[in-house]
Design an enzyme around this catalytic site. Sequence first.
Site, PDB file in Angstrom:
ATOM      1  N   HIS B 135      36.363  47.214  41.350  1.00  0.00           N
ATOM      2  CA  HIS B 135      35.875  46.055  40.593  1.00  0.00           C
ATOM      3  C   HIS B 135      34.556  45.642  41.249  1.00  0.00           C
ATOM      4  CE1 HIS B 135      35.792  41.800  39.323  1.00  0.00           C
ATOM      5  NE2 HIS B 135      36.676  42.125  38.399  1.00  0.00           N
ATOM      6  N   ASP B 212      42.073  45.669  48.184  1.00  0.00           N
ATOM      7  CA  ASP B 212      41.896  44.700  47.115  1.00  0.00           C
ATOM      8  C   ASP B 212      43.188  44.728  46.301  1.00  0.00           C
ATOM      9  OD1 ASP B 212      41.500  43.525  44.668  1.00  0.00           O
ATOM     10  OD2 ASP B 212      39.633  44.563  44.204  1.00  0.00           O
ATOM     11  N   GLN B 215      45.327  43.337  41.585  1.00  0.00           N
ATOM     12  CA  GLN B 215      46.179  43.809  40.493  1.00  0.00           C
ATOM     13  C   GLN B 215      47.513  44.351  41.018  1.00  0.00           C
ATOM     14  OE1 GLN B 215      45.359  43.367  37.397  1.00  0.00           O
ATOM     15  NE2 GLN B 215      43.188  42.895  37.596  1.00  0.00           N
ATOM     16  N   LYS B 238      46.209  35.658  38.996  1.00  0.00           N
ATOM     17  CA  LYS B 238      46.710  36.902  38.404  1.00  0.00           C
ATOM     18  C   LYS B 238      48.195  37.100  38.715  1.00  0.00           C
ATOM     19  CE  LYS B 238      42.288  39.340  38.680  1.00  0.00           C
ATOM     20  NZ  LYS B 238      41.673  39.241  37.351  1.00  0.00           N
ATOM     21  N   CYS B 376      34.222  44.421  34.396  1.00  0.00           N
ATOM     22  CA  CYS B 376      33.617  44.284  35.729  1.00  0.00           C
ATOM     23  C   CYS B 376      33.754  45.578  36.528  1.00  0.00           C
ATOM     24  CB  CYS B 376      34.201  43.113  36.511  1.00  0.00           C
ATOM     25  SG  CYS B 376      33.806  41.524  35.791  1.00  0.00           S
TER      26      CYS B 376
END
Lengths: 151, 418
Positions: B135, B212, B215, B238, B376
């Site tokens: 991202h 990261d 998600q 999220k 993104c």
Amino acid sequence: MDNELRELYQQVILDHNKSPRNFRVIEHPSHQAEGYNPLCGDRIDVFVNVKDGVIEDISFQGKGCAISKASASLMSSIVKGKPVEEAEKLFAKFKDLITGKLGENPDLEEIGKLAVLAGVKEFPARVKCASLAWHTMINAINEEKNLVTTE
Amino acid sequence: MNSKIETPQLKNIAFDVEKIRKDFPILSEKVHGKNLCYLDNAATTHKPKTVIDALSKYYETINSNVHRGVHTLSELATNAYEGSRETVKNFINASSEKEIIFTRGTTESINLVAQTFGRQNLNEGDEVLITGMEHHSNIVPWQMICEEKKVILKVVPINEDGELLFEEFEKLINEKTKIVSVVYISNSLGTINPVKKIIEKAHSLGVPVLLDGAQAVQHLNVDVQELDCDFFAFSGHKIYGPTGIGILYGKKEMLESMPPYQGGGDMISKVTFEKTTYNELPYKFEAGTPNIADAIGLGKAIDYIKNIGIEKIAAYEKELLDYATEKLSEIEGLRIIGRAKEKCSVISFVFEDIHPHDIGTFLDFDGVAVRTGHHCTQPVMERFNIPATTRASFAMYNTKEEVDVLANSLKKVLEVFG
């Protein structure tokens, strides 16, 4: 189909999307520019041949949504043969049309077939799609060296 | 995988999606007169009533500043805020609350590491290693510090299915690499990266790894000690929590060796005009009055997930993914972008001649919310030579019926454009 949606995606627009007019490259154009919409990643190249202040030929290439492609196609067919000044005036009027600034019963004679894009005014997120080709053409003519963006 | 977080007495209760849906007030909203069919969960998830109520309850009953006053409300607010930190700690199985830093979100968490660890450890000629499916929030913060420090940003390529080329990673990592920063699950492709293997390889060369996890935490069980990652970043919004709150987990010894990120109140232990002594962890990295209410909301969101059980959520979402993949694959001309073997409930797709923006507008009139665009991840779009995709991303409250609504709506789009 919902009325608003039908208004946006009129048959004329779908036709121009499927078989865009002047969708080609002009070799050695007098002016050219690349337009970019960072929101969706769409890119468009506009090629223009201007002689004595008149747009003799205009074409475009690129990938985009139906609205941006149809708008570029309609633009190219309407400004071809017109003086640059007139094209600029048309753009001003067209911008007012798609942002709903022309009011309830606008006089659409001047903008002719561009009126099929009036439905865009109900979709603020799509105004940039409809105006990308125009911004790019104006910048090409004004010989702006930089990449045009809708931001 | 660690299963500590599951509440044992709930283990045998079946996953009841209709009951879950009732906990999310927004799911009964109408869009263009149709039932909302929200399939944009990789962008943000909706909030259960317990989270929404926790926010108003905080402001209505205990609102005050934390770590400051000796008065009752301040103590209650501090307890709730710190209680939430403990919830996060347990959720990702960190070894201490000191390792849990509240940030604004994943983006700020990564920027924090780039601007502190990066600034301290990167020197001219060094390398930072990321992947081709990051991202923008795991590209740009590194580009900024790399440019400043004359450091080289290297990118591990991905294959046609959207999977990381692990052998390329092994070739690219070397003694110049100072940090590996990699996405756990790709937001645009759904790919689940082999992060354990990546971490093992990086550590064998003494290179720390940032994951990261924006998600990841909402889809699978995350145990930072088992993964052995050095940093782990995720966002509250999220994972069914509020916007504006996120987490940076860092191993204690890493965080202790790093300089502070921002200066201000709460991050100090003693200030004179000559010298300031910084506060201990985690406060060293939390300058200013924090986002107290949303931190508490995040804690409630995690409680909600834990009550259902992340394994149950993962199993249900896998079922949804398989069903949606099958349904969408039946649609003529639809091409799925991202066909990794290890994949979570995200489906990006394109049609040869229909632009995602047109699809998005049509679906919206059927109440279907999807993301259209580059998500993104512009380098991913470039990799697949497409300007954009349409992305349907599923959460635990989505249903097979909603997948059908999406598929039928797409068929209508084909009738108009096909």
